[in-house]
Motif scaffolding. Structure first.
Motif, PDB file in Angstrom:
ATOM      1  N   ILE A 197       5.681   0.026   6.590  1.00 42.16           N
ATOM      2  CA  ILE A 197       7.112  -0.376   5.985  1.00 42.16           C
ATOM      3  C   ILE A 197       7.910  -1.158   7.138  1.00 42.16           C
ATOM      4  CG2 ILE A 197       9.215   0.483   4.999  1.00 42.16           C
ATOM      5  CD1 ILE A 197       7.686   2.904   3.889  1.00 42.16           C
ATOM      6  N   THR A 204       9.761  -1.777   1.884  1.00 43.33           N
ATOM      7  CA  THR A 204       8.312  -1.728   1.026  1.00 43.33           C
ATOM      8  C   THR A 204       7.082  -2.258   1.841  1.00 43.33           C
ATOM      9  OG1 THR A 204       8.285  -3.692  -0.350  1.00 43.33           O
ATOM     10  CG2 THR A 204       9.512  -1.740  -0.999  1.00 43.33           C
ATOM     11  N   GLU A 206       2.654  -2.805   1.212  1.00 38.18           N
ATOM     12  CA  GLU A 206       1.768  -2.715   0.456  1.00 38.18           C
ATOM     13  C   GLU A 206       0.368  -1.951   1.191  1.00 38.18           C
ATOM     14  OE1 GLU A 206      -1.676  -5.383  -2.218  1.00 38.18           O
ATOM     15  OE2 GLU A 206       0.419  -5.932  -1.977  1.00 38.18           O
ATOM     16  N   PHE A 493       7.094   9.633   0.306  1.00 38.41           N
ATOM     17  CA  PHE A 493       6.991   8.272  -0.353  1.00 38.41           C
ATOM     18  C   PHE A 493       7.235   8.323  -1.899  1.00 38.41           C
ATOM     19  CE2 PHE A 493       4.366   8.091   3.298  1.00 38.41           C
ATOM     20  CZ  PHE A 493       5.382   7.415   4.482  1.00 38.41           C
ATOM     21  N   PHE A 495       5.858   5.386  -4.899  1.00 40.74           N
ATOM     22  CA  PHE A 495       4.844   4.154  -4.895  1.00 40.74           C
ATOM     23  C   PHE A 495       4.556   3.850  -6.447  1.00 40.74           C
ATOM     24  CE2 PHE A 495       2.981   8.269  -3.970  1.00 40.74           C
ATOM     25  CZ  PHE A 495       1.979   8.411  -5.031  1.00 40.74           C
ATOM     26  N   SER A 498       0.133  -2.012  -6.944  1.00 41.59           N
ATOM     27  CA  SER A 498       0.171  -3.272  -6.402  1.00 41.59           C
ATOM     28  C   SER A 498      -0.309  -4.168  -7.630  1.00 41.59           C
ATOM     29  CB  SER A 498      -0.425  -3.537  -5.297  1.00 41.59           C
ATOM     30  OG  SER A 498      -0.458  -5.097  -5.001  1.00 41.59           O
ATOM     31  N   VAL A 520       2.035   0.069  -3.533  1.00 45.99           N
ATOM     32  CA  VAL A 520       3.298  -0.374  -2.962  1.00 45.99           C
ATOM     33  C   VAL A 520       4.391   0.712  -2.778  1.00 45.99           C
ATOM     34  CG1 VAL A 520       5.585  -2.052  -2.920  1.00 45.99           C
ATOM     35  CG2 VAL A 520       3.241  -2.815  -3.933  1.00 45.99           C
ATOM     36  N   GLN A 522       7.621   2.766  -0.753  1.00 43.27           N
ATOM     37  CA  GLN A 522       8.871   2.838  -0.011  1.00 43.27           C
ATOM     38  C   GLN A 522       9.270   4.363   0.307  1.00 43.27           C
ATOM     39  OE1 GLN A 522      10.989   0.947  -3.383  1.00 43.27           O
ATOM     40  NE2 GLN A 522      12.218   2.735  -3.731  1.00 43.27           N
TER      41      GLN A 522
END
Length: 524
Positions: A197, A204, A206, A493, A495, A498, A520, A522
């Motif tokens: 991150i 964010t 990936e 996290f 998520f 993607s 993805v 965060q």
């Protein structure tokens, strides 16, 4: 004159050759084809039908044709709300199921098979404790480079003895003692993702999760069962993975496995030798450590020394194979299947953020002081348990339960002739609307709110870990590891999937994401 004699000799040789070919054909017809036909007749007399086999090849040509048609069909991989991949990965089984029902027979070459996806018969298989039902030898023979003659592919008394040695190491009381190891193994992954991150902008990142999750599972099985860290065993895992992907990897893999693998045989043999050497080195190191703590490897070593009967009076070569083969089995089963299940778990949670929130809320209630996880409190994690159970229903890593009738055996009201192989396609059983209801293809963890017994009409139809006496020995460890690792990830996290994620389940000895799982993330 000499020319005439030579012609006579050539005629005699040609006649003998013709007689030999005819004789061989008659022998094949009488001893192989008629034998297979007698087996089919026994099944037909019980009302069991199936596709008509061809001479010598059985239904293999039809299986290949159906597979090719499925591969040429329009690609709908992005439309996976229903999560039903059986018609693309195993199209011949699905086509025959629709045509002949939940129990039918088919042939591969001269070998006869019985497909069973009827809940009552699966229940009977589950309750069948005879050693006369074993692993199909013709399939496991091709997996010998991967599994040797360890517990996953052995039969009879050899299997029973190996189970006696290995099973106690996975009882729940011992698995609870491994929770600290699981947490410690997962922490580097969390730190790595936090660093991702930061390096990708601080908001964010990936992530392709698959290899990271394999690393966690590999570390767990190495340290919990073999007393070494992943850094020590990473060569073994890397080569096991290379060996696994050397097996047929496309959707037609089951057909390819049946026909045999001629490609990459040299690579497979080399990898097999390298893996065995590495495992044996680890075994010798473990012997020198003489640790007071008894782990799984120590149990296998003692079993190899003590069981004279099954090891040919403790022949050193047999002892070595016993140890190496079971280590290979535990290395593979202990990390690959669990890591794949975790990948599927994150894929489905990425699609359903509301369940991420529910898991987070539950963790805050169960562990208000932040001391996560307490082994004795794992039973209170109802939400994550429901999620894991539903993931294993929709995406069980093991695609089949397979058995061979080593002797004539009765399963329910069906008499299974000797030599017949039984197959149960787990994902089909897990999606049967008569068992699970009209929403069988939907992700609904709440169906397990009151446990498996209340989640469907026939609890015996839920078999992500197999069934019967050969139920996966690592079930307890797998469930605890899944719950702990998923909980740790969700606590740190949030998520989503993607746009690089491509939904394409693939059968590579287990059912795994064909192109990996891209999410993805965060900080939550």
């Amino acid at each position: 004159m000499e020319m005439m004699e030579m012609c006579v000799v050539l005629k005699i040789v040609a006649s003998l050759a013709v007689i030999g070919v005819v004789g061989l054909g008659v022998h094949i017809y009488n001893s192989v084809w008629l034998k297979s036909e007698r087996v089919r007749k026994k099944l037909r007399m019980q009302g069991i039908r199936g596709p008509i086999p061809s001479f010598l090849y059985g239904n293999l040509p039809e299986m290949q044709k159906i597979q090719l048609q499925a591969m040429k069909a329009p690609n709908h991989t992005d439309e996976f709300v229903a999560h039903d991949y059986t018609s693309t990965v195993f199209p011949y089984f699905e086509q025959w199921r629709k045509e002949y029902g939940l129990i039918y027979t088919y042939s591969t070459g001269m070998r006869q098979h019985l497909y069973i996806n009827q809940a009552e018969l699966v229940k009977e298989m589950n309750q069948c404790i005879t050693l006369d039902l074993g692993k199909p030898s013709y399939v496991t023979k091709r997996l010998a480079p991967m599994l040797g003659n360890g517990i996953l592919r052995s039969n009879g008394h050899s299997w029973a003895q190996q189970r006696k040695i290995v099973a106690p190491e996975f009882f729940m009381d011992k698995v609870k003692g491994m929770v600290g190891i699981i947490v410690e193994s997962a922490q580097p992954l969390l730190r790595k993702w936090e660093e991702c991150i930061e390096t990708q902008g601080g908001v964010t990142a990936e992530i392709k999760v698959d290899e990271d999750l394999r690393g966690v599972s590999a570390d767990v099985i190495s340290r919990a069962c073999f007393g070494s860290s992943y850094s020590k065993g990473k060569q073994i895992f890397s080569k096991l993975r290379r060996l696994q992907v050397s097996f047929p990897s496309k959707a037609s893999s089951l057909v390819s496995l049946i026909l045999g693998m001629r490609r990459k045989q040299n690579e497979i043999r080399c990898l097999e030798g390298e893996i065995e050497s590495l495992i044996w080195e680890a075994v010798k190191e473990r012997e020198q450590e003489r640790s007071a703590e008894k782990d799984l490897l120590q149990s296998i070593l003692e079993g190899a020394i003590n069981d004279h009967a099954s090891l040919a009076n403790n022949n050193s070569s047999n002892s070595k194979h016993f140890i190496v083969d079971n280590c290979k089995n535990i290395y593979f089963a202990g990390y690959e299947s669990t890591a794949t299940a975790t990948s599927w778990c994150l894929m489905l949670l990425a699609l359903h953020p509301e369940w991420q929130a529910r898991i987070r809320s539950e963790l805050a209630q169960v562990f208000p002081d932040g001391l996560f996880p307490d082994p004795n409190s794992l039973t209170q994690l109802k939400t994550v348990t429901m999620v894991v159970q539903e993931v294993l229903r929709l995406y069980p890593p093991a695609a089949f339960v397979s058995r061979e009738a080593l002797e004539e055996t009765k399963v329910g009201n069906v008499v299974v002739p000797k030599g017949v192989c039984l197959w149960t396609l787990i994902p089909t059983l897990h999606r049967d609307t008569d068992i699970w209801g009209p929403d069988a293809n939907e992700f609904k963890p709440e169906r397990f709110a009151d446990g498996v017994s209340k989640g469907c009409k026939s609890p015996q139809a839920y078999i992500p870990f197999g069934l019967g006496p050969r139920l996966c020995l690592g079930k307890n460890l797998a469930m605890v590891e899944l719950k702990v690792v998923v909980s740790m990830i969700v606590s740190k996290f949030s998520f989503s999937l993607s746009t690089n994620y491509k939904h394409s389940p693939a059968y590579r000895m287990i059912v795994e994401p064909g192109h990996g799982v891209h999410i993805v993330i965060q900080r939550s």
